[in-house]
Design a protein around this motif. Structure first.
Motif, PDB file in Angstrom:
ATOM      1  N   TRP A 218       0.924  -1.341  -0.082  1.00 38.72           N
ATOM      2  CA  TRP A 218       0.067   0.008  -0.108  1.00 38.72           C
ATOM      3  C   TRP A 218       0.908   1.208   0.129  1.00 38.72           C
ATOM      4  O   TRP A 218       0.188   2.232  -0.117  1.00 38.72           O
ATOM      5  CB  TRP A 218      -1.005  -0.072   1.185  1.00 38.72           C
ATOM      6  CG  TRP A 218      -1.802  -1.333   1.013  1.00 38.72           C
ATOM      7  CD1 TRP A 218      -1.728  -2.229   1.598  1.00 38.72           C
ATOM      8  CD2 TRP A 218      -2.934  -1.246  -0.067  1.00 38.72           C
ATOM      9  NE1 TRP A 218      -2.861  -3.412   1.138  1.00 38.72           N
ATOM     10  CE2 TRP A 218      -3.341  -2.628   0.410  1.00 38.72           C
ATOM     11  CE3 TRP A 218      -3.540  -0.675  -1.005  1.00 38.72           C
ATOM     12  CZ2 TRP A 218      -4.424  -3.631  -0.332  1.00 38.72           C
ATOM     13  CZ3 TRP A 218      -4.584  -1.258  -1.752  1.00 38.72           C
ATOM     14  CH2 TRP A 218      -4.969  -2.721  -1.474  1.00 38.72           C
ATOM     15  N   ASP A 219       2.168   1.185   0.305  1.00 44.68           N
ATOM     16  CA  ASP A 219       2.893   2.471   0.120  1.00 44.68           C
ATOM     17  C   ASP A 219       3.228   2.771  -1.302  1.00 44.68           C
ATOM     18  O   ASP A 219       3.796   3.847  -1.348  1.00 44.68           O
ATOM     19  CB  ASP A 219       4.087   2.503   1.230  1.00 44.68           C
ATOM     20  CG  ASP A 219       3.843   2.910   2.202  1.00 44.68           C
ATOM     21  OD1 ASP A 219       2.874   3.442   2.556  1.00 44.68           O
ATOM     22  OD2 ASP A 219       4.729   2.666   3.403  1.00 44.68           O
ATOM     23  N   CYS A 220       3.100   1.988  -2.133  1.00 42.40           N
ATOM     24  CA  CYS A 220       3.618   2.180  -3.409  1.00 42.40           C
ATOM     25  C   CYS A 220       2.914   3.497  -4.015  1.00 42.40           C
ATOM     26  O   CYS A 220       1.827   3.605  -3.998  1.00 42.40           O
ATOM     27  CB  CYS A 220       3.457   1.213  -4.346  1.00 42.40           C
ATOM     28  SG  CYS A 220       3.722   1.369  -6.184  1.00 42.40           S
ATOM     29  N   GLU A 221       3.784   4.412  -4.722  1.00 42.79           N
ATOM     30  CA  GLU A 221       3.107   5.792  -5.139  1.00 42.79           C
ATOM     31  C   GLU A 221       3.061   5.558  -6.752  1.00 42.79           C
ATOM     32  O   GLU A 221       2.640   6.433  -7.324  1.00 42.79           O
ATOM     33  CB  GLU A 221       3.545   6.833  -4.585  1.00 42.79           C
ATOM     34  CG  GLU A 221       3.484   6.981  -3.052  1.00 42.79           C
ATOM     35  CD  GLU A 221       4.318   7.919  -2.756  1.00 42.79           C
ATOM     36  OE1 GLU A 221       5.108   8.866  -3.339  1.00 42.79           O
ATOM     37  OE2 GLU A 221       4.383   8.331  -1.499  1.00 42.79           O
ATOM     38  N   PRO A 236       7.866  -4.188 -11.306  1.00 47.31           N
ATOM     39  CA  PRO A 236       7.360  -4.814 -10.115  1.00 47.31           C
ATOM     40  C   PRO A 236       5.994  -3.898 -10.101  1.00 47.31           C
ATOM     41  O   PRO A 236       5.391  -4.321  -9.336  1.00 47.31           O
ATOM     42  CB  PRO A 236       8.388  -3.743  -9.122  1.00 47.31           C
ATOM     43  CG  PRO A 236       9.809  -3.956  -9.724  1.00 47.31           C
ATOM     44  CD  PRO A 236       9.449  -3.732 -11.253  1.00 47.31           C
ATOM     45  N   LEU A 237       5.977  -2.502 -10.509  1.00 49.70           N
ATOM     46  CA  LEU A 237       5.003  -1.698 -10.346  1.00 49.70           C
ATOM     47  C   LEU A 237       3.369  -2.526 -10.805  1.00 49.70           C
ATOM     48  O   LEU A 237       2.533  -2.397 -10.180  1.00 49.70           O
ATOM     49  CB  LEU A 237       4.875  -0.427 -10.599  1.00 49.70           C
ATOM     50  CG  LEU A 237       4.770  -0.013 -12.080  1.00 49.70           C
ATOM     51  CD1 LEU A 237       4.535   1.382 -12.537  1.00 49.70           C
ATOM     52  CD2 LEU A 237       5.903  -0.588 -13.155  1.00 49.70           C
ATOM     53  N   ILE A 238       3.574  -3.306 -11.725  1.00 49.10           N
ATOM     54  CA  ILE A 238       2.420  -4.117 -12.246  1.00 49.10           C
ATOM     55  C   ILE A 238       2.133  -5.091 -11.246  1.00 49.10           C
ATOM     56  O   ILE A 238       0.745  -5.250 -10.862  1.00 49.10           O
ATOM     57  CB  ILE A 238       2.739  -4.543 -13.747  1.00 49.10           C
ATOM     58  CG1 ILE A 238       2.845  -3.179 -14.502  1.00 49.10           C
ATOM     59  CG2 ILE A 238       1.916  -5.589 -14.282  1.00 49.10           C
ATOM     60  CD1 ILE A 238       3.145  -3.732 -15.933  1.00 49.10           C
ATOM     61  N   GLY A 239       2.969  -5.659 -10.981  1.00 50.57           N
ATOM     62  CA  GLY A 239       2.707  -6.804  -9.727  1.00 50.57           C
ATOM     63  C   GLY A 239       2.071  -6.333  -8.708  1.00 50.57           C
ATOM     64  O   GLY A 239       1.173  -6.606  -8.183  1.00 50.57           O
ATOM     65  N   ILE A 240       2.527  -5.156  -8.242  1.00 52.17           N
ATOM     66  CA  ILE A 240       2.022  -4.566  -6.935  1.00 52.17           C
ATOM     67  C   ILE A 240       0.427  -3.931  -7.123  1.00 52.17           C
ATOM     68  O   ILE A 240      -0.347  -4.225  -6.498  1.00 52.17           O
ATOM     69  CB  ILE A 240       2.837  -3.156  -6.671  1.00 52.17           C
ATOM     70  CG1 ILE A 240       4.500  -3.784  -6.205  1.00 52.17           C
ATOM     71  CG2 ILE A 240       2.140  -2.146  -5.632  1.00 52.17           C
ATOM     72  CD1 ILE A 240       5.298  -2.511  -5.865  1.00 52.17           C
ATOM     73  N   ALA A 241       0.265  -3.421  -8.389  1.00 53.22           N
ATOM     74  CA  ALA A 241      -0.919  -3.162  -8.943  1.00 53.22           C
ATOM     75  C   ALA A 241      -2.008  -4.224  -8.766  1.00 53.22           C
ATOM     76  O   ALA A 241      -3.002  -4.142  -8.299  1.00 53.22           O
ATOM     77  CB  ALA A 241      -1.122  -2.417 -10.087  1.00 53.22           C
ATOM     78  N   LYS A 242      -1.492  -5.368  -9.329  1.00 50.72           N
ATOM     79  CA  LYS A 242      -2.372  -6.446  -9.639  1.00 50.72           C
ATOM     80  C   LYS A 242      -2.827  -6.899  -8.065  1.00 50.72           C
ATOM     81  O   LYS A 242      -3.707  -7.443  -7.785  1.00 50.72           O
ATOM     82  CB  LYS A 242      -1.839  -7.536 -10.391  1.00 50.72           C
ATOM     83  CG  LYS A 242      -1.906  -7.155 -11.977  1.00 50.72           C
ATOM     84  CD  LYS A 242      -1.253  -8.327 -12.742  1.00 50.72           C
ATOM     85  CE  LYS A 242      -1.652  -7.866 -14.320  1.00 50.72           C
ATOM     86  NZ  LYS A 242      -0.906  -8.901 -15.002  1.00 50.72           N
TER      87      LYS A 242
END
Ligand code: SF4
Ligand code: FES
Lengths: 257, 178
Positions: A218-221, A236-242
């Motif tokens: 949840w901290d990813c911006e 990484p950001l796609i993995g985080i979003a998914k």
């Protein structure tokens, strides 16, 4: 070609920058230049490397204000400005020292990790976060007689993430990691996502909850620096979003919505 | 090194009534390595060793490539001897106790010089061609005299050449032709 190199060792109040100049042969990499400087100018320059071929992930450093692998970055295109990567800003890539990008190659240690000496950083924190996501397969069913087969399509997505060589370039490029020191960071979260989608994994869903906290998913911006600097094209950001999307679905389901 | 130690500790732990091995030989070796490093770091004048490494690369590339013969290899062995001589008087500037990359490279070069000599001795004495050891002066494979392993031991600081028979498996060895 001119070089400006970050120098620091224990006991120094603050780092200094050493300047060198020589004409490199065609094709020389930043790592090659560091060896050259070590052999011909100053044999006390400290840096880490191992494979010299973009496989081991040991030589990541801040080169011309972008986290990169020294062994994979050639000097010529770098000085000609061909390797520029626009990044979402954070303090370490702001102007910390006078530097002329058209004349000089600027080499500094990877941001967001404590400097041990010159270009060597302490990777403990990075690997602590990596261990926190339990980066080993936890299959539910007993070991099959032969092997665990996978659908090639599933493997395609998996491979995007298994390509990671743990160089920490993404960690050093992430503005959130700079601002919030306990944020797990792109590499660890990408690794966790990789186990979440692994068809052989037994605990897929509970994997997601392992980082269901501010310093996790949840901290990813969504600055996206991680994906831009990754030498292995891991997103990484796609993995985080998914992962976030999935978590929301699971939580809504539980709430009976 | 890391895993070797873990495995060794585990084995000792698992074997019932295993005796703890003597640590003194290991500690002795550590101490003598420490002393050796101290002496190396004290050396101040002499050739910087990096040039010796470059020269060793050239010698090995030119005199011990895939295509080789007695005369060039003998020259090469002679050059390795000279490099060893230069190395024994060489030094470097870095005196730092931590992350001393120059020291590591120095110790590596010491080992590389030994290995270079091992390669040279074995190759010169192997008067046949086999695989990537292609001798212009002995173009054919010679199973009668050389179907054997080259073993080189260190005796009183000197390298000594020996041979060991090959354990043949199910298949009779024969020349590979392409
Ligand atoms: S995701 Fe990319 S940048 Fe991050 S550690 Fe892995 S290989 Fe390096
Ligand atoms: S030295 Fe291994 S990745 Fe650069």
């Amino acid at each position: 070609m001119k070089f400006k190199i970050f120098r620091f060792k224990e006991g120094m109040e603050k780092p200094i920058y050493d300047k060198f100049e020589f004409e490199p042969p065609t094709g020389m990499t930043v790592l090659g230049a560091l060896f050259y400087l070590q052999q011909n100018f100053d044999d006390s320059i400290a840096f880490h490397y191992s494979c010299r071929g973009a496989v081991c992930g040991t030589c990541a450093m801040l080169i011309n204000k972008v986290p990169r692998l020294a062994c994979r970055t050639q000097l010529e295109p770098l000085i000609q400005g061909e390797l520029k990567i626009p990044l979402s800003p954070y303090s370490a890539i702001e102007e910390t020292v006078a530097w002329d990008p058209e004349e000089e190659i600027l080499i500094e240690p990877l941001p967001h990790l404590p400097v041990k000496k010159d270009l060597i950083v302490d990777m403990d924190k990075f690997f602590d976060y990596y261990l926190e996501v339990e980066p080993v397969l936890q299959p539910a069913d007993p070991e099959p007689a032969l092997e665990r087969l996978m659908d090639p399509d599933a493997v395609k997505e998996l491979e995007l993430y298994t390509n990671c060589i743990l160089c920490a370039s993404c960690f050093g490029s992430c503005p959130v990691d700079g601002a919030k020191p306990d944020y797990l960071g792109p590499a660890a979260l990408a690794k966790l996502y990789r186990f979440y989608i692994d068809p052989r994994e037994g605990n897929n869903e509970s994997r997601l909850f392992l980082a269901d906290k501010p310093s996790g998913w949840w901290d990813c911006e969504f600055h996206g620096n991680c994906r831009r600097v990754c030498p292995k094209d891991v997103p990484p950001l796609i993995g985080i979003a998914k992962a976030r999307e999935k978590l929301n679905i699971i939580k809504n389901r539980k709430d009976g919505k | 090194m890391v895993f070797g130690r873990i495995v060794a500790d585990k084995i000792i732990e698992e074997i019932p009534n295993a005796e703890k091995p003597e640590t003194e030989p290991v500690m002795g070796a550590v101490r003598s390595m420490h002393n050796k490093i101290e002496t190396i770091l004290q050396r101040d004048d002499g050739e910087k060793f990096f040039s010796i490494k470059t020269d060793l690369t050239v010698t090995m590339q030119e005199k011990f490539g895939i295509f080789r013969d007695n005369d060039t290899m003998k020259e090469g062995l002679h050059e390795i001897g000279q490099l060893k001589e230069r190395f024994s008087k060489s030094c470097f500037n870095n005196k730092e106790p931590t992350y001393n990359h120059a020291l590591i490279q120095f110790l590596e070069l010491e080992a590389m010089l030994k290995i270079a000599e091992v390669v040279a001795m074995g190759a010169i004495e192997r008067r046949e061609s086999r695989g990537s050891h292609k001798r212009n002066d002995y173009p054919d494979r010679d199973d009668e005299n050389f179907l054997k392993h080259t073993i080189i031991n260190m005796k009183d600081g000197k390298l000594v050449l020996n041979y060991k028979p090959v354990k043949l498996g199910m298949f009779k060895p024969k020349e590979r032709v392409y």
